[in-house]
Design a protein around this motif. Structure first.
Motif, PDB file in Angstrom:
ATOM      1  N   TYR A 196      -3.181   6.844  -5.228  1.00  0.00           N
ATOM      2  CA  TYR A 196      -2.409   5.885  -4.332  1.00  0.00           C
ATOM      3  C   TYR A 196      -3.842   5.137  -3.427  1.00  0.00           C
ATOM      4  CZ  TYR A 196       2.496   7.340  -4.874  1.00  0.00           C
ATOM      5  OH  TYR A 196       3.503   7.506  -5.376  1.00  0.00           O
ATOM      6  N   THR A 197      -3.650   3.733  -3.388  1.00  0.00           N
ATOM      7  CA  THR A 197      -4.614   3.320  -2.206  1.00  0.00           C
ATOM      8  C   THR A 197      -4.194   3.579  -1.153  1.00  0.00           C
ATOM      9  OG1 THR A 197      -3.549   1.321  -2.316  1.00  0.00           O
ATOM     10  CG2 THR A 197      -5.250   1.593  -4.071  1.00  0.00           C
ATOM     11  N   LEU A 198      -5.145   3.676   0.164  1.00  0.00           N
ATOM     12  CA  LEU A 198      -4.398   4.024   1.323  1.00  0.00           C
ATOM     13  C   LEU A 198      -3.440   2.898   1.795  1.00  0.00           C
ATOM     14  CD1 LEU A 198      -4.852   5.735   3.715  1.00  0.00           C
ATOM     15  CD2 LEU A 198      -6.640   4.333   4.326  1.00  0.00           C
ATOM     16  N   GLU A 199      -3.706   1.451   1.329  1.00  0.00           N
ATOM     17  CA  GLU A 199      -2.833   0.592   1.907  1.00  0.00           C
ATOM     18  C   GLU A 199      -1.358   0.901   1.353  1.00  0.00           C
ATOM     19  OE1 GLU A 199      -2.125  -4.439   1.537  1.00  0.00           O
ATOM     20  OE2 GLU A 199      -3.909  -3.242   0.280  1.00  0.00           O
ATOM     21  N   ALA A 200      -1.475   1.230  -0.156  1.00  0.00           N
ATOM     22  CA  ALA A 200      -0.028   1.505  -0.861  1.00  0.00           C
ATOM     23  C   ALA A 200       0.583   2.583  -0.229  1.00  0.00           C
ATOM     24  CB  ALA A 200      -0.291   1.804  -2.158  1.00  0.00           C
TER      25      ALA A 200
END
Length: 306
Positions: free
Chosen positions: A19-23
């Motif tokens: 996961y990206t941090l934003e997601a």
């Protein structure tokens, strides 16, 4: 029981699941604890599995192992108060006992009657307090099993970095507020094994989580948990020694803070110790070698009936 695993690199197919941090943030929800907003993540189906993160990071630490675990468990994770995307009040008496109150209240508020616990570092100490409460019959839910990753379970063999010692000292407030990204990166990278060090985007995310909501300003308050470990040593070590639940330690042996020495002490003090050692892996095994941690955890859960 002792298992030693060489420690593998992150495979290409695993990187696609990160996961990206934003997601990670967008998929979360907030709830209130004592008037403060607490970030949480839930996913999957099956027996409830509560994931508790370490210091000074957040629930995003679990992002590389999240989808693997979610295929077989109902996952519940949160950023404890003062960490990650949760509120970080400056005028607050942070403590392990208070974080245990937070976790206990969250589980009870969800109406869960039984949970498995998987914890790292600071989160492992919270689990020790929850185990002590379980043995005192003060929980309304059953702790079905406990799995611990690298953490300061036994303060007599914990070997904190110099920056951690300074943060805990009377100069801690000044150092905390003035912490630069360069100083953070140099010290944080020392915690990882040579095979899977954090890449530049990873460090950007760790720094963002740390500094979110003025997080630097309270590091010296949060890190007092090291003194709590000494003060409550008998209670929290006793909780491990007296645990009736299935329990496993998965440890990255290249961790300079709580690696091989901590695992040796665990084998000395814990009855019938179940230890999985990951060679060439440092303080963040679930971030450095997620497949190895998942495999060890899956085998652990398969070794007993829920």
């Amino acid at each position: 029981m002792e298992q030693v695993i060489p420690g593998s690199e992150i495979r290409a197919e695993q990187r696609q699941d990160i996961y990206t941090l934003e997601a990670w943030q967008q998929a979360g929800k907030w709830f209130s604890y004592d008037g403060h907003a607490i970030f949480s993540r839930m996913a999957g189906a099956g027996a409830p599995l509560v994931l508790l993160h370490g210091f000074p990071t957040a629930s995003w630490d679990w992002s590389r192992i999240w989808q693997m675990l979610a295929s077989q468990n109902q996952l519940l994770s949160l950023d404890m108060l003062g960490f990650g995307f949760s509120d970080k009040p400056s005028d607050y008496a942070y403590s392990i006992e208070d974080q245990a109150d937070l976790v206990q209240g969250w589980i009870e508020g969800l109406g869960l009657t039984s949970v498995h616990l998987l914890a790292h570092d600071y989160g492992s100490t919270v689990v020790q307090e929850l185990l002590a409460r379980d043995q005192e019959a003060s929980l309304s839910f059953r702790i079905a099993s406990v799995c611990l990753l690298n953490g300061g379970l036994f303060p007599e063999v914990h070997n904190p970095l110099l920056i951690q010692k300074i943060l805990k000292s009377p100069l801690g407030g000044l150092i905390s507020r003035g912490l630069t990204r360069g100083t953070f990166e140099r010290n944080f990278r020392r915690l990882f094994g040579e095979r899977n060090p954090p890449e530049h985007p990873d460090m950007e995310d760790f720094w963002q989580l740390l500094t979110y909501n003025n997080g630097r300003g309270i590091l010296h308050q949060l890190i007092q948990f090291m003194e709590e470990r000494r003060c409550h040593r008998n209670r929290w070590v006793g909780a491990l020694q007296n645990a009736s639940q299935p329990m496993r330690l998965i440890t990255g042996t290249a961790d300079p803070v709580s690696g091989s020495a901590m695992a040796r002490r665990y084998r000395e003090l814990i009855p019938a110790p179940d230890v999985v050692s990951l060679r060439n892996v440092g303080h963040y095994p679930h971030f450095e070698a997620p497949w190895d941690v998942f495999s060890a955890y899956r085998d652990f859960r398969g070794s007993f009936s829920d």
